[in-house]
Design an enzyme around this catalytic site. Structure first.
Site, short mmCIF file in Angstrom:
data_model
loop_
_atom_site.label_atom_id
_atom_site.label_comp_id
_atom_site.label_asym_id
_atom_site.label_seq_id
_atom_site.Cartn_x
_atom_site.Cartn_y
_atom_site.Cartn_z
N HIS A 188 1.06 5.37 0.90
CA HIS A 188 0.47 6.47 1.68
C HIS A 188 0.59 7.78 0.91
O HIS A 188 1.62 8.06 0.31
CB HIS A 188 1.22 6.65 3.01
CG HIS A 188 1.07 5.51 3.94
ND1 HIS A 188 0.17 5.52 4.98
CD2 HIS A 188 1.72 4.32 4.02
CE1 HIS A 188 0.26 4.39 5.65
NE2 HIS A 188 1.20 3.64 5.09
N HIS B 122 0.85 -1.19 0.00
CA HIS B 122 0.00 0.00 0.00
C HIS B 122 0.88 1.24 0.00
O HIS B 122 2.00 1.21 0.49
CB HIS B 122 -0.98 0.02 1.18
CG HIS B 122 -0.34 -0.07 2.52
ND1 HIS B 122 0.21 -1.24 3.03
CD2 HIS B 122 -0.17 0.85 3.48
CE1 HIS B 122 0.70 -1.02 4.23
NE2 HIS B 122 0.48 0.26 4.53
#
Length: 156
Positions: free
Chosen positions: A119, A117
């Site tokens: 950010h 993932h």
């Protein structure tokens, strides 16, 4: 010559993929989220535990990848191709002065969920959020740079 590595240096692959991780559950629709947008390859959501208002995450839908280096280049390209779209939305919606875009690989880097993932964190001057470490006070010596470069290129 080998470069000196910090004693804490470990392989990134210390976090096995867990099919029940929170992002896998969000992708499967088992856990609710605040979805910003979705494509065939990614989902962009608000971070449930934001460092700042509008802190968002770009998450590949493909399961089985804990770190970016495990992903096929084609898949990584599809994921990262959506990053400008999310950054622009965060900038425009928040009115921030800057944006941090970061991606942690492995526990030592601060990765908490074993699913790739990215950010996107809006920033304003003096917000007191994260800072990159200071750069070295002197330039990388040519002999050390050549040695490091040789090690890196040997792994490509």
């Amino acid at each position: 010559a080998k470069t000196h590595r910090h004693p804490a240096f470990k392989k990134l692959h210390t976090m096995p993929y867990d099919e029940t991780n929170v992002f896998a559950k969000i992708i499967a629709g088992e856990i609710p989220c605040f979805k910003i947008f979705e494509t065939d390859d990614v989902i962009a959501i608000l971070d449930a535990f934001p460092a700042a208002q509008f802190h968002s995450l770009l998450i590949p839908k493909a399961k089985g990848y804990t770190t970016v280096d495990e992903m096929p280049a084609e898949l990584a390209g599809k994921v990262f191709s959506q990053l400008p779209r999310l950054v622009k939305a965060v900038k425009d919606a928040s009115g921030c002065e800057g944006v941090n875009v970061f991606q942690n690989n492995g526990k030592a880097s601060g990765q908490e969920v074993g699913h790739v993932h990215i950010h996107v964190v809006p920033r304003t001057a003096g917000d007191g959020l994260m800072r990159l470490p200071k750069s070295a006070s002197s330039m990388l010596p040519p002999d050390q740079g050549k040695a490091i470069l040789a090690e890196l290129q040997a792994k490509i």
